[in-house]
Design a protein around this motif. Sequence first.
Motif, PDB file in Angstrom:
ATOM      1  N   SER A 286       0.822  -1.206   0.000  1.00 11.38           N
ATOM      2  CA  SER A 286       0.000   0.000   0.000  1.00 11.38           C
ATOM      3  C   SER A 286       0.860   1.261   0.000  1.00 11.38           C
ATOM      4  O   SER A 286       2.043   1.232   0.365  1.00 11.38           O
ATOM      5  N   LEU A 287       0.238   2.359  -0.406  1.00  6.29           N
ATOM      6  CA  LEU A 287       0.871   3.680  -0.328  1.00  6.29           C
ATOM      7  C   LEU A 287       0.316   4.390   0.898  1.00  6.29           C
ATOM      8  O   LEU A 287      -0.896   4.543   1.037  1.00  6.29           O
ATOM      9  N   ILE A 288       1.198   4.794   1.796  1.00  7.23           N
ATOM     10  CA  ILE A 288       0.793   5.497   3.014  1.00  7.23           C
ATOM     11  C   ILE A 288       1.022   6.991   2.830  1.00  7.23           C
ATOM     12  O   ILE A 288       2.131   7.426   2.500  1.00  7.23           O
ATOM     13  N   ILE A 289      -0.036   7.770   3.024  1.00  7.02           N
ATOM     14  CA  ILE A 289       0.046   9.228   2.921  1.00  7.02           C
ATOM     15  C   ILE A 289      -0.316   9.830   4.269  1.00  7.02           C
ATOM     16  O   ILE A 289      -1.392   9.567   4.817  1.00  7.02           O
ATOM     17  N   ALA A 290       0.585  10.618   4.824  1.00  6.17           N
ATOM     18  CA  ALA A 290       0.312  11.376   6.044  1.00  6.17           C
ATOM     19  C   ALA A 290       0.116  12.830   5.634  1.00  6.17           C
ATOM     20  O   ALA A 290       0.945  13.400   4.935  1.00  6.17           O
ATOM     21  N   ALA A 291      -1.002  13.423   6.054  1.00  6.98           N
ATOM     22  CA  ALA A 291      -1.299  14.809   5.670  1.00  6.98           C
ATOM     23  C   ALA A 291      -1.448  15.669   6.917  1.00  6.98           C
ATOM     24  O   ALA A 291      -2.072  15.256   7.896  1.00  6.98           O
ATOM     25  N   THR A 292      -0.864  16.862   6.867  1.00  9.11           N
ATOM     26  CA  THR A 292      -0.955  17.768   8.010  1.00  9.11           C
ATOM     27  C   THR A 292      -0.918  19.222   7.559  1.00  9.11           C
ATOM     28  O   THR A 292      -0.276  19.561   6.566  1.00  9.11           O
ATOM     29  N   ASN A 293      -1.621  20.058   8.308  1.00 11.01           N
ATOM     30  CA  ASN A 293      -1.542  21.511   8.106  1.00 11.01           C
ATOM     31  C   ASN A 293      -0.482  22.128   9.018  1.00 11.01           C
ATOM     32  O   ASN A 293      -0.206  23.319   8.927  1.00 11.01           O
ATOM     33  N   HIS A 294       0.074  21.306   9.931  1.00 10.68           N
ATOM     34  CA  HIS A 294       0.996  21.822  10.947  1.00 10.68           C
ATOM     35  C   HIS A 294       2.247  20.957  11.003  1.00 10.68           C
ATOM     36  O   HIS A 294       2.549  20.325  12.021  1.00 10.68           O
ATOM     37  N   GLN A 295       2.994  20.945   9.913  1.00 15.54           N
ATOM     38  CA  GLN A 295       4.172  20.090   9.846  1.00 15.54           C
ATOM     39  C   GLN A 295       5.233  20.446  10.887  1.00 15.54           C
ATOM     40  O   GLN A 295       6.033  19.599  11.285  1.00 15.54           O
ATOM     41  N   TYR A 296       5.217  21.698  11.350  1.00 14.56           N
ATOM     42  CA  TYR A 296       6.212  22.129  12.339  1.00 14.56           C
ATOM     43  C   TYR A 296       5.997  21.445  13.693  1.00 14.56           C
ATOM     44  O   TYR A 296       6.870  21.479  14.563  1.00 14.56           O
ATOM     45  N   LEU A 297       4.828  20.802  13.887  1.00 13.18           N
ATOM     46  CA  LEU A 297       4.549  20.100  15.140  1.00 13.18           C
ATOM     47  C   LEU A 297       5.069  18.668  15.139  1.00 13.18           C
ATOM     48  O   LEU A 297       5.113  18.017  16.184  1.00 13.18           O
ATOM     49  N   LEU A 298       5.453  18.164  13.974  1.00 13.61           N
ATOM     50  CA  LEU A 298       5.823  16.754  13.868  1.00 13.61           C
ATOM     51  C   LEU A 298       7.149  16.459  14.555  1.00 13.61           C
ATOM     52  O   LEU A 298       8.071  17.281  14.561  1.00 13.61           O
ATOM     53  N   ASP A 299       7.234  15.267  15.095  1.00 15.10           N
ATOM     54  CA  ASP A 299       8.462  14.827  15.748  1.00 15.10           C
ATOM     55  C   ASP A 299       9.581  14.690  14.706  1.00 15.10           C
ATOM     56  O   ASP A 299       9.354  14.150  13.611  1.00 15.10           O
ATOM     57  N   PRO A 300      10.794  15.157  15.006  1.00 16.60           N
ATOM     58  CA  PRO A 300      11.904  15.080  14.050  1.00 16.60           C
ATOM     59  C   PRO A 300      12.184  13.658  13.564  1.00 16.60           C
ATOM     60  O   PRO A 300      12.603  13.457  12.421  1.00 16.60           O
ATOM     61  N   GLY A 301      11.922  12.669  14.424  1.00 10.68           N
ATOM     62  CA  GLY A 301      12.186  11.287  14.046  1.00 10.68           C
ATOM     63  C   GLY A 301      11.303  10.790  12.917  1.00 10.68           C
ATOM     64  O   GLY A 301      11.631   9.798  12.252  1.00 10.68           O
ATOM     65  N   LEU A 302      10.186  11.446  12.696  1.00  8.48           N
ATOM     66  CA  LEU A 302       9.268  11.013  11.647  1.00  8.48           C
ATOM     67  C   LEU A 302       9.729  11.429  10.256  1.00  8.48           C
ATOM     68  O   LEU A 302       9.474  10.737   9.274  1.00  8.48           O
ATOM     69  N   TRP A 303      10.414  12.561  10.172  1.00 11.31           N
ATOM     70  CA  TRP A 303      10.726  13.123   8.864  1.00 11.31           C
ATOM     71  C   TRP A 303      11.550  12.180   7.992  1.00 11.31           C
ATOM     72  O   TRP A 303      11.287  12.034   6.799  1.00 11.31           O
ATOM     73  N   ARG A 304      12.539  11.512   8.572  1.00  8.17           N
ATOM     74  CA  ARG A 304      13.409  10.645   7.758  1.00  8.17           C
ATOM     75  C   ARG A 304      12.708   9.362   7.324  1.00  8.17           C
ATOM     76  O   ARG A 304      13.244   8.594   6.521  1.00  8.17           O
ATOM     77  N   ARG A 305      11.507   9.125   7.848  1.00  9.89           N
ATOM     78  CA  ARG A 305      10.775   7.912   7.472  1.00  9.89           C
ATOM     79  C   ARG A 305       9.889   8.128   6.246  1.00  9.89           C
ATOM     80  O   ARG A 305       9.275   7.184   5.761  1.00  9.89           O
ATOM     81  N   PHE A 306       9.823   9.356   5.778  1.00  8.87           N
ATOM     82  CA  PHE A 306       9.052   9.641   4.574  1.00  8.87           C
ATOM     83  C   PHE A 306       9.936   9.553   3.326  1.00  8.87           C
ATOM     84  O   PHE A 306      11.019  10.134   3.286  1.00  8.87           O
TER      85      PHE A 306
END
Length: 338
Positions: free
Chosen positions: A227-247
């Motif tokens: 499957s293709l996983i899409i995470a959508a947010t209007n507030h990307q600045y709130l995301l945990d830094p550890g998540l960014w490298r997983r995209f």
Amino acid sequence: MKSELTRQIFEAFALGDKEKFLAAAREIINEEEKKSHRLFAKDLREIIKSLGNGSSMAEIPSTKRYKDSIPIPRDSEKGFPLLEVKEFHLDWNDLILEESVKSSLKQIVEEIRQAEVFATYGLKPKQCVLFCGPPGTGKTLSSQIISSVLYFPLVYVRFDSIVSSFLGETASNLRKIFDFIECGEWVVLFDEFDFIGKQRDDPYEHGEIKRVVNNFMQMLDGFSGDSLIIAATNHQYLLDPGLWRRFDEIIHFDLPDSSLRKNLLMKYLGVMDKQKDLACDLIVKELNKFSPADIAHVCWDALKKAILDNRRTVTNQDLLLAIKEQKRRKQIEKKKDG
């Protein structure tokens, strides 16, 4: 291919029995998918789409893109469904975005279509993508269009059901969702992703959310489905830094420039005649800093006004009044947030 299925295909053709043909065809496609012949299975699906005056399989009553027998995972606490499975029939013409953004979206689709070719080179298509940017800029619509053109059903994750009052149950709900999407090919939309992807060092969040973020990252790392996983947010600045490298890909959706605003205006007003001397440049200027969703609302309000006035033409006045009303609503929204 089994000899029995071959016989059924020939019999269906000789009898002109579409239902029998479809039943045999679906079995053949399922067998090819089990053998990991995904490219061949997709080619067969495309052929099936041509049946019934161009109808797709999803439009033929006896067929669906997914099986109803697959149980939707539910929250153990209240029994609410954790996700919704939706189907859309859209194409790229329904999407008005910057060409660079549209190109990135199309590449994601093409990579998935060429997954088997990539595999021969030891490569994988993009599988986990982040859509970010202001609200109303096309993140959800883009997910729906990708679902349509890939012919994958859209799994819409319900965060209001995922987050449980029982300690530890939220992570369990996420595990149920990942177990579900491991089976089959889906476009999975985690909308308002910042709801569970917040920074773990946020002093305002309790330990449960921090554990959920850790668990979510582990589930992403261990995901092995198609499957293709899409995470959508209007507030990307709130995301945990550890998540960014997983995209595998991060796409920013911005507010439309004047050219895109004009295209959006013409698209939504296309259902009705327009005043001959429509002040298009003035209207487009007034729509500055409006999102595509805002522009859609403006056009719909203007069209409704014309209809209520028993007119078949939308005027400058209709549009200017609608813009004024939309600005009023946006001011109320700002007060709510502030």
